[in-house]
Design a protein around this motif. Structure first.
Motif, short mmCIF file in Angstrom:
data_model
loop_
_atom_site.label_atom_id
_atom_site.label_comp_id
_atom_site.label_asym_id
_atom_site.label_seq_id
_atom_site.Cartn_x
_atom_site.Cartn_y
_atom_site.Cartn_z
N THR A 108 39.26 26.55 42.35
CA THR A 108 37.98 25.80 42.28
C THR A 108 37.37 25.67 43.66
O THR A 108 36.15 25.82 43.84
CB THR A 108 38.22 24.41 41.68
OG1 THR A 108 38.84 24.54 40.39
CG2 THR A 108 36.91 23.65 41.53
N HIS A 111 35.75 28.97 44.79
CA HIS A 111 34.48 29.22 44.10
C HIS A 111 33.35 28.37 44.69
O HIS A 111 32.20 28.81 44.72
CB HIS A 111 34.62 28.94 42.61
CG HIS A 111 35.64 29.82 41.94
ND1 HIS A 111 36.24 29.49 40.74
CD2 HIS A 111 36.17 31.02 42.31
CE1 HIS A 111 37.09 30.45 40.40
NE2 HIS A 111 37.06 31.38 41.34
N LYS A 112 33.69 27.16 45.16
CA LYS A 112 32.66 26.29 45.76
C LYS A 112 32.37 26.68 47.20
O LYS A 112 31.21 26.66 47.64
CB LYS A 112 33.10 24.83 45.69
CG LYS A 112 33.08 24.25 44.28
CD LYS A 112 33.34 22.75 44.30
CE LYS A 112 33.18 22.16 42.90
NZ LYS A 112 33.37 20.70 42.89
N ARG A 114 32.95 29.62 48.65
CA ARG A 114 32.46 30.99 48.78
C ARG A 114 31.92 31.46 47.44
O ARG A 114 32.62 32.13 46.67
CB ARG A 114 33.60 31.90 49.26
CG ARG A 114 34.19 31.51 50.59
CD ARG A 114 35.33 32.43 51.00
NE ARG A 114 34.87 33.81 51.21
CZ ARG A 114 35.68 34.82 51.55
NH1 ARG A 114 36.98 34.61 51.69
NH2 ARG A 114 35.20 36.03 51.73
N PRO A 115 30.67 31.11 47.13
CA PRO A 115 30.09 31.45 45.83
C PRO A 115 30.15 32.95 45.52
O PRO A 115 30.20 33.33 44.34
CB PRO A 115 28.63 30.99 45.98
CG PRO A 115 28.68 29.91 47.01
CD PRO A 115 29.75 30.32 47.96
N GLU A 116 30.17 33.78 46.55
CA GLU A 116 30.25 35.23 46.31
C GLU A 116 31.61 35.63 45.75
O GLU A 116 31.78 36.74 45.25
CB GLU A 116 29.97 36.01 47.60
CG GLU A 116 31.10 36.04 48.61
CD GLU A 116 31.20 34.79 49.49
OE1 GLU A 116 31.99 34.78 50.45
OE2 GLU A 116 30.46 33.82 49.20
N LYS A 117 32.58 34.70 45.80
CA LYS A 117 33.92 34.94 45.27
C LYS A 117 34.14 34.20 43.95
O LYS A 117 35.27 33.84 43.61
CB LYS A 117 34.97 34.48 46.28
CG LYS A 117 35.01 35.28 47.58
CD LYS A 117 35.77 36.58 47.38
CE LYS A 117 35.98 37.31 48.69
NZ LYS A 117 36.75 38.56 48.51
N ASN A 118 33.06 33.99 43.19
CA ASN A 118 33.19 33.19 41.97
C ASN A 118 34.02 33.85 40.88
O ASN A 118 34.35 33.23 39.88
CB ASN A 118 31.81 32.79 41.42
CG ASN A 118 30.97 34.00 41.04
OD1 ASN A 118 31.42 35.14 41.15
ND2 ASN A 118 29.76 33.76 40.60
N ASP A 119 34.37 35.12 41.09
CA ASP A 119 35.25 35.79 40.12
C ASP A 119 36.68 35.90 40.66
O ASP A 119 37.53 36.54 40.04
CB ASP A 119 34.72 37.17 39.77
CG ASP A 119 34.58 38.08 41.00
OD1 ASP A 119 34.64 37.56 42.13
OD2 ASP A 119 34.41 39.31 40.82
N TRP A 120 36.96 35.26 41.81
CA TRP A 120 38.30 35.33 42.40
C TRP A 120 39.29 34.59 41.52
O TRP A 120 39.03 33.48 41.04
CB TRP A 120 38.30 34.72 43.80
CG TRP A 120 39.62 34.78 44.51
CD1 TRP A 120 40.09 35.80 45.27
CD2 TRP A 120 40.64 33.77 44.53
NE1 TRP A 120 41.34 35.50 45.76
CE2 TRP A 120 41.71 34.26 45.33
CE3 TRP A 120 40.77 32.50 43.95
CZ2 TRP A 120 42.87 33.53 45.57
CZ3 TRP A 120 41.93 31.77 44.18
CH2 TRP A 120 42.96 32.28 44.98
#
Length: 459
Positions: A108, A111-112, A114-120
């Motif tokens: 969580t 994702h917050k 580094r929005p570009e890593k929201n699929d991490w």
């Protein structure tokens, strides 16, 4: 050759592991799991939840070996060999290498921050960490029994990530590791129905440490597991009489989510830790490969840096005297002083109920209450497949025709089993913690409840 080692485990008793697994366990990358809480913020609510990803990973490796060995013994025609068993065990051992501080909470945070890593996902980092271990600790191995072939490494990575034929798109190829033994991909991370040894271990282990009764018997599942051909594909199936045992598995999962994983206090504490990590992100520096420095969220890009990242970062922030960490430190002090936001209550969620709640809170400007002091959280519970029944994805055989498996006939389904498999709650927190303000907030919520319809009536 190094001999195998014996571990004494509170869940599985005496556990003996292959020397190659022991060699992986002895690496800094695996030892790191000793310092990552299995249940993250739940430990702040349940004092017994002090177990870590380290012992869980050993337990999964053990159960993976137990299940595959049972299938091999029961069905020699499957041609499961020693290397298959070893690879499945390694996948079980390494499947959680990529977890960050406080386990799932760290995802969580990423994702917050580094929005570009929201699929991490932590599985991605598990594969990267496994690759690092192979490169730095296993490649020099000369003993053939201890040496993993390139196809074995591919197989292990595929099992860590998980694979299901239902996820295949037109034109997709089969997995490269063991395309002739696809049922092996269901042992560690079963994407078909969620019935796998990872779940067997963490549910039993978590229930044990939380003091919650576990009625699922994984020994019976292993005892009755068989590989059958279903719609042209071999998959792991079980006896028809075992359906009640499987419902116990998913009911236990729901119970643990309801009582612990989604507990109102542990959830808000993890929310505070996440907020503190975001505030501290750029001010935490971790040295990685080549001496390069990485921030808290950047550590996932370098496994040498990520190896150094454990739950200790919580104390690093809390005990810091750096001015730039003051804001993050003050957030964590709310947890230490037990001044976290109070949960005012929760109700079953419907669209109408949610609209009313949000509308009332948005207009809350009386008796010293302000809308920004309230926090609304939507909590979801299910059996692991959203609103679907995972048992419908399982295939069952009977003792007269053990080579044939199919869906459970309707006349064998109990009327006592659930007919719905997901629900949502709306939960409201109040951020101020002084007793006078909290009393006003509670009174406001009680008045709102009296004015609103029973959620059941809006369905």
């Amino acid at each position: 050759m190094t001999t195998s080692k014996v571990f004494n485990d509170p869940i599985h008793g005496t556990v003996e592991l292959h020397p190659l697994l022991v060699k992986i366990i002895d690496t800094p990358q695996f030892q790191r799991l000793r310092y990552i809480k299995q249940l993250g913020g739940v430990y702040f609510v349940y004092p017994g939840a002090s177990h870590n990803r380290f012992e869980h990973s050993i337990g999964v490796a053990h159960l993976a070996g137990e299940l595959v060995t049972a299938l091999r013994t029961r069905q020699p025609e499957l041609n499961i060999d020693d290397r298959d068993v070893l690879c499945v065990q390694i996948a079980g051992l390494c499947h959680d290498l990529g977890h960050g501080p406080f386990s799932h909470m760290f995802g969580t945070f990423i994702h917050k921050a580094r929005p570009e890593k929201n699929d991490w996902e932590h599985e991605d980092a598990s594969i990267e960490m496994f690759n690092y271990i192979v490169e730095h600790h296993l490649l020099e191995e000369e003993d053939e029994e201890m040496k993993l072939r390139p196809i074995d490494l591919t197989f292990i990575r595929e099992m860590i990530k998980g694979w299901s034929p239902e996820d295949r798109l037109p034109g997709d190829t089969l997995p490269e590791g063991r395309p002739d033994k696809l049922f092996l991909y269901e042992v560690v991370a079963n994407k078909r129905n969620g019935i796998d040894v990872d779940k067997f271990d963490y549910l039993a282990r978590d229930a044990h440490h939380l003091g919650i009764i576990n009625n699922f018997d994984h020994h019976r599942f292993i005892k009755f597991a068989r590989v059958c051909e279903v719609d042209g594909q071999k998959q792991i199936c079980t006896r028809d009489k075992e359906v009640n045992n499987l419902y116990e598995l998913f009911h236990l999962r729901y119970t643990l989510h309801r009582k612990a994983y989604q507990h109102s206090v542990s959830n808000i504490i993890e929310s505070l830790i996440t907020e503190a990590f975001v505030k501290a992100d750029e001010h935490i520096q971790i040295q990685g490969s080549g001496g390069k420095m990485f921030t808290l969220s950047e550590a996932i890009d370098d496994m040498e840096a990520y190896t150094k990242l454990t739950d200790h970062v919580y104390e690093e922030i809390l005990d810091s005297s750096k001015p730039e960490l003051t804001e993050a430190k003050n957030i964590l002090k709310k947890i230490v002083d037990r001044k976290q936001p109070r949960c005012l209550g929760e109700r079953k969620l419907t669209e109408e109920f949610q609209r009313r709640w949000v509308k009332e809170l948005a207009g809350c400007q009386k008796d010293g209450l302000k809308a920004e002091d309230f926090e609304v959280d939507i909590i979801k519970f299910n059996y692991g497949m959203k609103n679907k029944n995972p048992i419908d994805k399982m295939r069952f055989y009977n003792k007269r025709t053990p080579e044939v498996a199919d869906k459970l006939p309707d006349d064998q389904k109990s009327d006592f089993h659930p007919t719905r498999f997901s629900e949502q709650l709306i939960r409201v927190y109040y951020k101020k913690t002084d007793e006078a303000s909290v009393k006003k907030a509670y009174k406001f919520m009680e008045n709102c409840k009296k004015q609103w319809p029973n959620p059941q009536e809006t369905e």
